[in-house]
Design a protein around this motif. Structure first.
Motif: not given
Length: 181
Positions: A59-72
């Motif tokens: 499992x991986x948190x999406x925060x490892x992929x997305x930059x903070x504040x970016x659109x999911x």
């Protein structure tokens, strides 16, 4: 194929398969928290990732992929999904607050991954007057809903007590309720 995935998910939770088991361990889960506050999103995503990992699942948190504040919504793009598939992430778990101090049933409305990622959350993981919070878990595979569940956490007093309730109740819920679907 979707039913087969759910059955494998349930079996692995029921019997606590470790990393040597077949099926789900061959693919991973991206945990996406839908919360306005970044600290709540981070806390829930990390908590769930740790719970899946303790069950032997990747499992991986999406925060490892997305930059903070970016659109999911970026997570629903074909380009990013191909990148995630190359990392063996094929299942997406979207977690959000369904409501407070009531019993809720999982939504039966069919939505795509893109639709649910486009929604904004108006709820926080904890609200001052609330004594319970209900979290909705929606699993997607191939951009379609494959399973939904609601976890109600009662007797809460702050954000940390909600996270403790999730850690305590979710493994039991996985083996009891998720195993039937």
């Amino acid at each position: 194929m979707k039913t087969r995935f759910i059955i494998l998910l349930v079996i692995s939770f029921c019997f606590g398969f470790q990393s040597h088991s077949q099926g789900l361990n061959e693919s991973g889960i991206l945990v996406i928290g839908q919360f306005d506050r970044p600290d709540e999103r981070y806390a829930v995503e990390v908590t769930l990732t740790e719970l899946f990992s303790s069950q032997g699942l990747n499992a991986m948190p999406s925060l490892n992929i997305l930059k903070q504040g970016s659109d999911p919504l970026i997570l629903a793009s074909d380009t990013l999904q191909k990148i995630l598939q190359s990392k063996n992430i094929k299942t997406y778990l979207v977690v959000n607050v369904r409501g407070y101090d009531r019993r809720f049933k999982p939504s039966e409305i069919e939505v795509s991954l893109e639709e649910i990622l486009g929604r904004t959350s108006i709820y926080h993981i904890y609200r001052e007057e609330a004594t319970s919070v209900s979290l909705e878990f929606t699993f997607f595979r191939d951009n379609n809903v494959v399973f939904r569940d609601i976890l109600r956490c009662g007797n809460i007093s702050d954000r940390d007590s909600v996270l403790k309730r999730i850690q305590k109740k979710l493994p039991k819920r996985m083996s009891r309720k998720w195993s039937k679907n």
